[in-house]
Design an enzyme around this catalytic site. Structure first.
Site, mmCIF file in Angstrom:
data_model
loop_
_atom_site.group_PDB
_atom_site.id
_atom_site.type_symbol
_atom_site.label_atom_id
_atom_site.label_comp_id
_atom_site.label_asym_id
_atom_site.label_seq_id
_atom_site.Cartn_x
_atom_site.Cartn_y
_atom_site.Cartn_z
ATOM 1 N N LYS A 67 0.839 -1.214 0.000
ATOM 2 C CA LYS A 67 0.000 0.000 0.000
ATOM 3 C C LYS A 67 0.868 1.256 0.000
ATOM 4 O O LYS A 67 0.540 2.238 -0.667
ATOM 5 C CB LYS A 67 -0.912 0.031 1.242
ATOM 6 N N LYS A 85 -4.678 -17.021 -11.753
ATOM 7 C CA LYS A 85 -5.988 -17.301 -11.170
ATOM 8 C C LYS A 85 -7.033 -16.242 -11.519
ATOM 9 O O LYS A 85 -6.709 -15.083 -11.757
ATOM 10 C CB LYS A 85 -5.856 -17.453 -9.660
ATOM 11 N N LYS A 94 -10.917 -10.617 -9.490
ATOM 12 C CA LYS A 94 -11.661 -9.395 -9.826
ATOM 13 C C LYS A 94 -10.747 -8.364 -10.465
ATOM 14 O O LYS A 94 -11.120 -7.672 -11.403
ATOM 15 C CB LYS A 94 -12.292 -8.794 -8.573
#
Ligand code: ADP
Ligand code: TRP
Length: 332
Positions: free
Chosen positions: A112, A195, A198
């Site tokens: 982050k 994989k 989203k």
């Protein structure tokens, strides 16, 4: 040893096939055999500053989806994190003994700091402390989460053990992830990469509520090879992905047929995708309709959330009372 299972689900939009096979199916299995606490991590989602409308909408949606897919409020405790203020209190207590250095070293935090340097709040820094509180509040020992959460679980063990040492007790147990050796599946996406996720975008995902035509189009557009491979050669990654998806929803003889045609160099990917789209629709159709019914059944969803909150608070209140007493908050 008897196990208590705890897992949090971030309310991030609708569920895809990867979430279903990777997470929901595990939850369904565990709720049959162990005390389970499954919750929507809505306090956690405040770290990204959603609007009240977005927060409320996505929490409702995810809660309803999990109910529709078979999480049973009688078998497990399914609740909203924000319905259990005891979690926030334990978070406060654990924060007093969580050190800046160790929190700054957590990979998800460092990520982050790199990706959004101008929006680093204390909630992001103490994300693993809140997660530890989620688990420890119910004395969780098993935590079905993906590999990316391994480090957070290690922190939960650290904070629990630290509490035990400070107050000279064996009160908190160590929680462990459900490891990759325990039948975890990885569902690939449609765009030929790793994989299904989203973050890889609409074309990569099969959402459980995709309309039949959307579903068919997505699969027909899935990445494959331009023509059959040389007889006997290995499958390319995108082709292997399609076979992995078939393994989830197609009958064994269908898979065997395409395996054979791949081996002998006569495979037609258009045919394979057509078959996969058909079998996927057969698989998804009942889930889609249950999700739609549940989304429209506000009364039932509200009732389930109320029941879940009651059960979760009962367990959490017991822990908080004991913790307060151990720490010296004993009244006069
Ligand atoms: P996404 O990667 O789409 O953002 P999340 O991180 O919200 O999904 O994942 C929620 C749960 O679903 C986690 O337990 C995760 O391990 C599982 N999961 C997500 N994608 C897959 C996948 N492609 N295959 C298997 N499990 C998955
Ligand atoms: N951090 C988890 C995720 O991103 C969600 C989560 C919050 C969680 N609290 C938890 C998972 C407690 C397991 C246990 O997926």
């Amino acid at each position: 040893m008897s196990e208590t299972v705890v897992s949090g689900i971030r309310p991030t939009g609708k569920l895809h096939l990867g979430n279903y096979f990777g997470a929901v199916q595990n939850f369904l299995k565990f709720q049959e055999a162990h005390p389970c606490y499954f919750f929507i991590a809505d306090y956690h989602s405040l770290t990204t500053h959603p609007t009240p409308e977005d927060l409320g909408g996505s929490v409702y949606r995810v809660f309803a989806e999990y109910l529709a897919l078979g999480l049973d409020p009688e078998k497990c405790t399914l609740y909203l994190q924000s319905d259990v203020p005891e979690v926030a209190e334990l978070y406060l207590f654990l924060n007093m003994n969580a050190y800046l250095g160790e929190l700054e070293r957590v990979s998800s935090f460092k990520e982050k700091v790199r990706s959004q340097p101008n929006n680093i709040n204390a909630g992001l820094l103490t994300y693993p402390v809140l997660m530890a509180a989620d688990i420890l509040i119910h004395h969780g020992t098993r935590v079905p989460v993906g590999k990316d959460q391994e480090q957070h679980l290690e922190m939960a063990r650290t904070f629990g053990n630290r509490f035990n040492r400070m107050y000279n007790t064996e009160y908190f147990k160590e929680p462990f992830a459900i490891g990759s050796d325990e039948g975890l599946v990885k569902v690939p996406g449609l765009t030929g990469g790793g994989k299904m996720s989203k973050s890889a975008g609409e074309a990569d995902n099969i959402y459980l509520d995709d309309e039949p035509e959307v579903l068919r189009k997505k699969i027909m557009r899935a990445v494959s090879d331009s023509g059959p491979a040389e007889p006997g050669s290995a499958k390319s990654q995108p082709v292997q992905n399609l076979f992995d998806l078939m393994a989830l929803v197609c009958k064994p003889d269908v898979i065997a047929h395409f395996d054979e045609t791949h081996k002998n160099g006569t495979i037609r990917y258009g045919d394979l995708k057509k078959q996969l789209a058909e079998d996927m629709e057969t698989f998804v159709a009942p889930l889609r309709s249950r999700i739609q019914d549940m989304l429209n059944n506000k009364e039932l969803v509200t009732k389930a959330a109320k029941r879940g909150a009651e059960k979760a608070r009962e367990s959490a209140a017991k822990t908080i009372t004991e913790v307060r007493s151990m720490m010296g908050f004993r009244g006069f």
